[in-house]
Scaffold this motif. Sequence first.
Motif, PDB file in Angstrom:
ATOM      1  N   LYS A 145      69.780  61.783  13.656  1.00 10.91           N
ATOM      2  CA  LYS A 145      68.479  62.141  14.228  1.00 10.91           C
ATOM      3  C   LYS A 145      67.420  61.121  13.831  1.00 10.91           C
ATOM      4  O   LYS A 145      66.559  60.742  14.644  1.00 10.91           O
ATOM      5  N   SER A 149      65.060  58.690  16.199  1.00  9.07           N
ATOM      6  CA  SER A 149      63.600  58.554  16.099  1.00  9.07           C
ATOM      7  C   SER A 149      63.194  57.094  15.952  1.00  9.07           C
ATOM      8  O   SER A 149      62.218  56.635  16.560  1.00  9.07           O
ATOM      9  N   TYR A 179      72.438  60.416  21.394  1.00 13.14           N
ATOM     10  CA  TYR A 179      72.227  61.753  21.968  1.00 13.14           C
ATOM     11  C   TYR A 179      73.553  62.406  22.361  1.00 13.14           C
ATOM     12  O   TYR A 179      73.739  63.609  22.162  1.00 13.14           O
ATOM     13  N   LEU A 182      75.227  63.530  19.181  1.00 14.60           N
ATOM     14  CA  LEU A 182      74.591  64.727  18.621  1.00 14.60           C
ATOM     15  C   LEU A 182      74.776  65.953  19.509  1.00 14.60           C
ATOM     16  O   LEU A 182      74.531  67.079  19.074  1.00 14.60           O
ATOM     17  N   GLY A 183      75.184  65.732  20.772  1.00 14.40           N
ATOM     18  CA  GLY A 183      75.277  66.846  21.716  1.00 14.40           C
ATOM     19  C   GLY A 183      73.928  67.267  22.249  1.00 14.40           C
ATOM     20  O   GLY A 183      73.753  68.393  22.718  1.00 14.40           O
ATOM     21  N   THR A 184      72.952  66.354  22.204  1.00 12.74           N
ATOM     22  CA  THR A 184      71.594  66.646  22.711  1.00 12.74           C
ATOM     23  C   THR A 184      71.322  65.790  23.953  1.00 12.74           C
ATOM     24  O   THR A 184      70.334  65.053  24.013  1.00 12.74           O
ATOM     25  N   VAL A 185      72.233  65.887  24.930  1.00 12.46           N
ATOM     26  CA  VAL A 185      72.140  65.014  26.108  1.00 12.46           C
ATOM     27  C   VAL A 185      70.875  65.268  26.924  1.00 12.46           C
ATOM     28  O   VAL A 185      70.449  64.417  27.705  1.00 12.46           O
ATOM     29  N   ASN A 186      70.263  66.458  26.739  1.00 14.81           N
ATOM     30  CA  ASN A 186      69.026  66.746  27.471  1.00 14.81           C
ATOM     31  C   ASN A 186      67.924  65.756  27.107  1.00 14.81           C
ATOM     32  O   ASN A 186      67.008  65.498  27.925  1.00 14.81           O
ATOM     33  N   LEU A 187      67.998  65.170  25.904  1.00 12.85           N
ATOM     34  CA  LEU A 187      66.983  64.200  25.487  1.00 12.85           C
ATOM     35  C   LEU A 187      67.079  62.896  26.278  1.00 12.85           C
ATOM     36  O   LEU A 187      66.123  62.117  26.303  1.00 12.85           O
ATOM     37  N   CYS A 188      68.234  62.656  26.905  1.00 16.28           N
ATOM     38  CA  CYS A 188      68.380  61.449  27.733  1.00 16.28           C
ATOM     39  C   CYS A 188      67.365  61.456  28.866  1.00 16.28           C
ATOM     40  O   CYS A 188      66.876  60.398  29.284  1.00 16.28           O
ATOM     41  N   SER A 190      64.290  62.454  28.970  1.00 13.35           N
ATOM     42  CA  SER A 190      62.950  61.982  28.613  1.00 13.35           C
ATOM     43  C   SER A 190      62.914  60.457  28.550  1.00 13.35           C
ATOM     44  O   SER A 190      61.919  59.837  28.941  1.00 13.35           O
TER      45      SER A 190
END
Length: 414
Positions: A145, A149, A179, A182-188, A190
């Motif tokens: 993470k 950042s 991303y 981390l499995g946070t592909v929704n951040l792609c 943005s």
Amino acid sequence: MAYPSMGEAHRRTTDYLNKFSDAVSYQDVASLAHLFSFSFSFSFSSNSPSLLSVADALNFFQDSNRLIKQSDKFSQFGEILAPLFRSLQCYRLGNLVDAYHAFEKFANVFIQEFRNWESAWALEALYVIAYEIRVLAERSPEKLKGAGSFLTKVFGVLAGKGQKRVGALYVTCQLFKIYFKLGTVNLCRSVIRSIETACIFYFEEFPRRDKVTCMYYTGRLEVFNENFPAADHKLSYALTHCNPLREANIRMILKYLIPVKLSLGILPKVWLLEKYSLLEYSNVIQALKRGDLRLLRHALQEHEDQFLRSGVYLVLEKLELQVYQRLVKKIYFIQKQEDPSKAHQLKLEVIVKALKWLEMEVDLDEVECIMTILIYENLVKGYFAHKSKVVVLSKQDPFPELNGKPVNSWRLTL
């Protein structure tokens, strides 16, 4: 670990400092980038001994900071070099968390210097830093993470006007990798919006390497969102523009492009599966050709872990409607050979028998439901004669091709 003598350690450290100073003074980006390449030097130590030898020297010669401060030539780079040396020492000793912290501190100072330089001469060195920060974070997953950042900050530095903006897509690709890890592909999303809003560059003007990587990850993102036409476009672009000698990269692209193509009714050739070691899709394709639901479910069960890890299991599971269409189409052709005048009239009980032969326990009501969905999805053209339990097929094109249009998500449990 064999340490050098004090004199040799001093020589190696001074040699590194001179190379760093000269690289900055003469704007020699290739040499500068090499001085930051932890992963390359430590992974291929027999071919690239320089950083290994420097790290060993630093762990023996504990007075490198004094050496930097006492020299007019090196002191101006003290804020950059001190944390970089600390990171090298920790990396060599296997203290990866401390190595990450020190490297991020070094990277932040370097970014400030890079921001002040008018030209983009050090862009390749910045690429190495972005790459190394991600790789270090992956080896200390709790830092992923933080690496995201940091790279977002780097993206902000690059996503402006001028020559430096061409580096924004490379940093974006490093962010995508984090991303997805981390499995946070929704951040792609943005990041993509930031690129589109800033109108950073005409896409085709970015380096090919970065375009291919970007299209690969955004294509995977479209697969995740079940937007298969968009996924097909992006993954196909990545495949077309990928270096043909990079077979591992081609395989990575095909691992997602093949399920997308199957969803759109396009079947790959067997030689493609063999060449790129993707035979896990072989029985899935055979099931689609034969209309064999049993074979499809067996293939999904056999390679379940593999498909789940890739994130394509649900995509492949939704191919069932196409398999049903193919089965009904085979029944239609058999009837057409036996009695052409009645080929367009399919009794539901015949379909029930075919499914039971495939060891699928169904009744007339379930088959009627399946046929209703096939008609609704335009995989079959026709209507029901409910009293006689017959599907009356259109005499013109009773089984329309998908033509690149995906089938909606229906899950039929038998």
